[in-house]
Design a protein around this motif. Sequence first.
Motif, PDB file in Angstrom:
ATOM      1  N   VAL A 177       0.852  -1.193   0.000  1.00 30.15           N
ATOM      2  CA  VAL A 177       0.000   0.000   0.000  1.00 30.15           C
ATOM      3  C   VAL A 177       0.885   1.238   0.000  1.00 30.15           C
ATOM      4  CG1 VAL A 177      -1.881  -1.158   1.242  1.00 30.15           C
ATOM      5  CG2 VAL A 177      -0.173   0.125   2.520  1.00 30.15           C
ATOM      6  N   PRO A 178       0.360   2.362  -0.468  1.00 27.84           N
ATOM      7  CA  PRO A 178       1.158   3.600  -0.403  1.00 27.84           C
ATOM      8  C   PRO A 178       1.268   4.067   1.045  1.00 27.84           C
ATOM      9  CG  PRO A 178      -1.021   4.041  -1.300  1.00 27.84           C
ATOM     10  CD  PRO A 178      -0.914   2.553  -1.139  1.00 27.84           C
ATOM     11  N   PRO A 179       2.409   4.634   1.417  1.00 23.53           N
ATOM     12  CA  PRO A 179       2.557   5.119   2.790  1.00 23.53           C
ATOM     13  C   PRO A 179       1.663   6.330   3.042  1.00 23.53           C
ATOM     14  CG  PRO A 179       4.486   5.689   1.500  1.00 23.53           C
ATOM     15  CD  PRO A 179       3.615   4.834   0.628  1.00 23.53           C
ATOM     16  N   SER A 180       1.225   6.478   4.286  1.00 30.49           N
ATOM     17  CA  SER A 180       0.417   7.627   4.666  1.00 30.49           C
ATOM     18  C   SER A 180       1.306   8.853   4.810  1.00 30.49           C
ATOM     19  CB  SER A 180      -0.291   7.361   5.996  1.00 30.49           C
ATOM     20  OG  SER A 180      -1.143   6.252   5.877  1.00 30.49           O
ATOM     21  N   LEU A 181       0.717  10.010   4.649  1.00 29.73           N
ATOM     22  CA  LEU A 181       1.447  11.262   4.807  1.00 29.73           C
ATOM     23  C   LEU A 181       1.324  11.751   6.241  1.00 29.73           C
ATOM     24  CD1 LEU A 181       0.307  13.043   1.527  1.00 29.73           C
ATOM     25  CD2 LEU A 181       2.440  11.807   1.936  1.00 29.73           C
ATOM     26  N   VAL A 182       2.375  12.386   6.706  1.00 23.91           N
ATOM     27  CA  VAL A 182       2.378  12.927   8.065  1.00 23.91           C
ATOM     28  C   VAL A 182       1.600  14.237   8.057  1.00 23.91           C
ATOM     29  CG1 VAL A 182       3.815  13.767   9.946  1.00 23.91           C
ATOM     30  CG2 VAL A 182       4.599  11.902   8.519  1.00 23.91           C
ATOM     31  N   GLY A 183       0.609  14.309   8.930  1.00 28.88           N
ATOM     32  CA  GLY A 183      -0.172  15.531   9.056  1.00 28.88           C
ATOM     33  C   GLY A 183       0.184  16.271  10.330  1.00 28.88           C
ATOM     34  N   GLU A 184      -0.456  17.381  10.518  1.00 30.78           N
ATOM     35  CA  GLU A 184      -0.224  18.178  11.722  1.00 30.78           C
ATOM     36  C   GLU A 184      -0.582  17.356  12.961  1.00 30.78           C
ATOM     37  OE1 GLU A 184      -1.477  22.462  13.661  1.00 30.78           O
ATOM     38  OE2 GLU A 184      -2.024  22.002  11.597  1.00 30.78           O
ATOM     39  N   GLY A 185       0.302  17.405  13.944  1.00 34.46           N
ATOM     40  CA  GLY A 185       0.044  16.705  15.191  1.00 34.46           C
ATOM     41  C   GLY A 185       0.251  15.208  15.144  1.00 34.46           C
ATOM     42  N   SER A 186       0.916  14.711  14.090  1.00 35.50           N
ATOM     43  CA  SER A 186       1.129  13.267  13.980  1.00 35.50           C
ATOM     44  C   SER A 186       2.609  12.948  13.764  1.00 35.50           C
ATOM     45  CB  SER A 186       0.274  12.671  12.853  1.00 35.50           C
ATOM     46  OG  SER A 186       0.666  13.205  11.615  1.00 35.50           O
TER      47      SER A 186
END
Length: 152
Positions: free
Chosen positions: A16-25
Amino acid sequence: MKQVLARRGRVQVVEVPPSLVGEGSVLVAVSHSFISPGTEREGVQATASRSQVAMTLQRPARLKTLLTHLEREGIQKTVALLRARESVSNPIGYSCAGTVVQVGRGVPDLRAGDLVACAGAGDAVHAELVVVPRNLVARLPAGCELEDAASA
């Protein structure tokens, strides 16, 4: 990136494609993932043996949402929605440990390279990389092994 998913009662390792880092994560490269055979097997088996309709009938809040959808969208779109949900793959896992790769904005206390334990169903899943909200990540104290921290 590889991730363990459950779909219709079967457990699969999928690219699967990796998730993107969002604010606060926090993005964590997982080195150890904790598997609870009883809890995870029960969850996988439950979704295999019960349809979306059966599971919805057992949860009043979901039933209310379904009835609202039925009223607004009609029977065909509601049935299509239920069928689509049955074909979805669900990530499994809820506890892991690894190394911070990247932090999102609003996370001033962690840095790339920190060793951490992560928790949270749907977040700290069995995968090579996970994105976890900061409040579900703990820096490891000196001497704590990643293998032990995965069961946090």
